[in-house]
Design a protein around this motif. Structure first.
Motif, PDB file in Angstrom:
ATOM      1  N   LYS A 128       0.834  -1.190   0.000  1.00 14.47           N
ATOM      2  CA  LYS A 128       0.000   0.000   0.000  1.00 14.47           C
ATOM      3  C   LYS A 128       0.877   1.252   0.000  1.00 14.47           C
ATOM      4  CE  LYS A 128      -3.643   2.334   2.420  1.00 14.47           C
ATOM      5  NZ  LYS A 128      -4.400   2.500   3.607  1.00 14.47           N
ATOM      6  N   GLU A 185       3.674  11.890  12.268  1.00 13.76           N
ATOM      7  CA  GLU A 185       3.728  10.915  13.357  1.00 13.76           C
ATOM      8  C   GLU A 185       2.703  11.256  14.436  1.00 13.76           C
ATOM      9  OE1 GLU A 185       8.477   9.854  12.935  1.00 13.76           O
ATOM     10  OE2 GLU A 185       7.852  11.559  14.170  1.00 13.76           O
ATOM     11  N   ALA A 215      -0.830  10.370  13.449  1.00 15.45           N
ATOM     12  CA  ALA A 215      -1.100   8.930  13.377  1.00 15.45           C
ATOM     13  C   ALA A 215      -1.250   8.274  14.752  1.00 15.45           C
ATOM     14  CB  ALA A 215       0.013   8.233  12.598  1.00 15.45           C
ATOM     15  N   ASP A 235      -1.171   3.201  20.821  1.00 17.04           N
ATOM     16  CA  ASP A 235       0.225   3.651  20.845  1.00 17.04           C
ATOM     17  C   ASP A 235       0.636   4.218  22.199  1.00 17.04           C
ATOM     18  OD1 ASP A 235       0.631   3.048  18.084  1.00 17.04           O
ATOM     19  OD2 ASP A 235      -0.478   4.867  17.580  1.00 17.04           O
ATOM     20  N   TRP A 240       4.436   5.089  21.693  1.00 12.48           N
ATOM     21  CA  TRP A 240       5.079   4.370  20.598  1.00 12.48           C
ATOM     22  C   TRP A 240       4.849   5.109  19.288  1.00 12.48           C
ATOM     23  CZ3 TRP A 240       8.082   0.214  21.573  1.00 12.48           C
ATOM     24  CH2 TRP A 240       7.938  -0.385  22.824  1.00 12.48           C
ATOM     25  N   ARG A 264       4.916   4.269  15.692  1.00 15.29           N
ATOM     26  CA  ARG A 264       4.957   3.094  14.818  1.00 15.29           C
ATOM     27  C   ARG A 264       4.480   3.368  13.403  1.00 15.29           C
ATOM     28  NH1 ARG A 264       3.038  -1.072  19.520  1.00 15.29           N
ATOM     29  NH2 ARG A 264       1.597   0.527  20.204  1.00 15.29           N
ATOM     30  N   LYS A 265       3.866   4.531  13.223  1.00 11.78           N
ATOM     31  CA  LYS A 265       3.324   4.829  11.897  1.00 11.78           C
ATOM     32  C   LYS A 265       3.285   6.339  11.708  1.00 11.78           C
ATOM     33  CE  LYS A 265      -1.352   4.124  13.735  1.00 11.78           C
ATOM     34  NZ  LYS A 265      -1.120   3.566  15.041  1.00 11.78           N
ATOM     35  N   SER A 266       2.930   6.716  10.513  1.00  9.69           N
ATOM     36  CA  SER A 266       2.819   8.117  10.156  1.00  9.69           C
ATOM     37  C   SER A 266       1.534   8.289   9.356  1.00  9.69           C
ATOM     38  CB  SER A 266       4.042   8.540   9.336  1.00  9.69           C
ATOM     39  OG  SER A 266       4.018   9.918   9.083  1.00  9.69           O
ATOM     40  N   TRP A 267       1.177   9.534   9.088  1.00  9.63           N
ATOM     41  CA  TRP A 267      -0.025   9.816   8.318  1.00  9.63           C
ATOM     42  C   TRP A 267       0.290  10.935   7.341  1.00  9.63           C
ATOM     43  CZ3 TRP A 267      -3.325  13.761   7.085  1.00  9.63           C
ATOM     44  CH2 TRP A 267      -4.558  13.385   6.539  1.00  9.63           C
ATOM     45  N   SER A 301      -1.328   9.380   1.305  1.00  9.60           N
ATOM     46  CA  SER A 301      -1.429   7.932   1.546  1.00  9.60           C
ATOM     47  C   SER A 301      -2.235   7.540   2.758  1.00  9.60           C
ATOM     48  CB  SER A 301      -0.019   7.346   1.711  1.00  9.60           C
ATOM     49  OG  SER A 301       0.733   7.531   0.554  1.00  9.60           O
ATOM     50  N   HIS A 306      -2.672   6.504   6.541  1.00 14.88           N
ATOM     51  CA  HIS A 306      -1.747   5.845   7.462  1.00 14.88           C
ATOM     52  C   HIS A 306      -0.719   5.026   6.696  1.00 14.88           C
ATOM     53  CE1 HIS A 306      -4.743   6.733  10.616  1.00 14.88           C
ATOM     54  NE2 HIS A 306      -3.659   6.770  11.374  1.00 14.88           N
ATOM     55  N   LYS A 307       0.495   5.085   7.182  1.00 17.90           N
ATOM     56  CA  LYS A 307       1.554   4.277   6.562  1.00 17.90           C
ATOM     57  C   LYS A 307       2.555   3.848   7.607  1.00 17.90           C
ATOM     58  CE  LYS A 307       3.844   8.451   5.020  1.00 17.90           C
ATOM     59  NZ  LYS A 307       4.765   9.019   4.150  1.00 17.90           N
TER      60      LYS A 307
END
Length: 175
Positions: A2, A143, A146, A151, A163, A165-168, A172, A174-175
Motif C-alpha cells: 500500500k 507521526e 497517526a 500507541d 510508541w 509506529r506509523k505516520s499519516w 497515503s 496511514h503508513k
C-alpha cells in the motif's frame, strides 16, 4: 504494498516509489517544468537546457536551492531512465549538476521564544498540544497525526510510553 508504485521491472529489483514522491514530482513538473519547456521534445534536451531551466526556476521563483534541485531531479531521473532503456540516444542529465545549498540555519526555540509561543492564543487546543508534543519529543506532524490509543502504553515501572509506529499523510493516509 500500500502506498507504493512499482516501476516496470522494478519488482525484481526490490524497487518501489512512494506515492508522496510521485505526487510531489508530478506537482513540480506541472508547476515549474511544463510552463517553461513548451515545444521541447525529450530527444532535443541538452545539458545546457537543464542548466538554463534550473537557473530560470531559481531566479523566477525565489525557491531554495534544495527545492530547485528536487524539481530538476523530477526531470533528470526520468531522462536517465529513458536513456537506460533506449528511448533516447543521449543522456543530458549525465553532466547536470545541482545547485549548492543556501538553506537558512535552523535551530531549537529558546526558552523565551517557547514561552512567547505558548502565551499566544491558539486556534484549537489540539494544535497547541501537537506543538507541545513535537517540542517535547521531536516527533513530526505526520507521526503525531497517526497516534492512536494503542500507541499509548505503560512500561514495566507503570510509566507512560508513547510508541511511534506509523505516520499519516494526506496522500497515503496511514503508513
Amino acid at each position: 504494498m500500500k502506498g507504493l508504485t512499482r516501476r516496470p521491472n522494478g519488482r525484481k529489483r526490490g524497487q518501489a516509489i512512494g506515492r508522496e514522491y510521485c505526487y510531489a514530482n508530478h506537482g513540480f513538473i506541472e508547476r515549474h517544468i511544463k510552463p517553461r519547456v513548451q515545444g521541447l521534445h525529450l530527444r532535443e534536451v541538452t545539458a545546457q537546457d537543464l542548466d538554463r531551466l534550473q537557473l530560470q526556476i531559481k531566479k523566477e521563483t525565489k525557491l531554495k536551492a534544495k527545492t530547485v534541485n528536487s524539481i530538476l531531479a523530477a526531470v533528470c531521473i526520468p531522462i536517465r531512465e529513458a536513456f537506460r532503456v533506449g528511448r533516447v540516444s543521449h543522456n543530458p542529465a549525465q553532466k547536470f549538476r545541482g545547485l549548492g545549498r543556501d538553506d537558512d540555519p535552523r535551530g531549537i526555540l529558546s526558552s523565551a521564544e517557547l514561552k512567547k509561543l505558548f502565551a499566544e492564543p491558539w486556534e484549537t487546543e489540539a494544535h497547541r498540544l501537537a506543538v507541545a508534543l513535537s517540542h517535547a519529543t521531536g516527533m513530526r506532524l505526520g507521526e503525531i497525526l497517526a497516534i492512536g490509543l494503542e500507541d499509548i502504553t505503560l512500561d514495566f515501572e507503570e510509566k507512560p510510553v508513547l510508541w511511534v509506529r506509523k505516520s499519516w499523510s494526506t496522500v497515503s493516509g496511514h503508513k
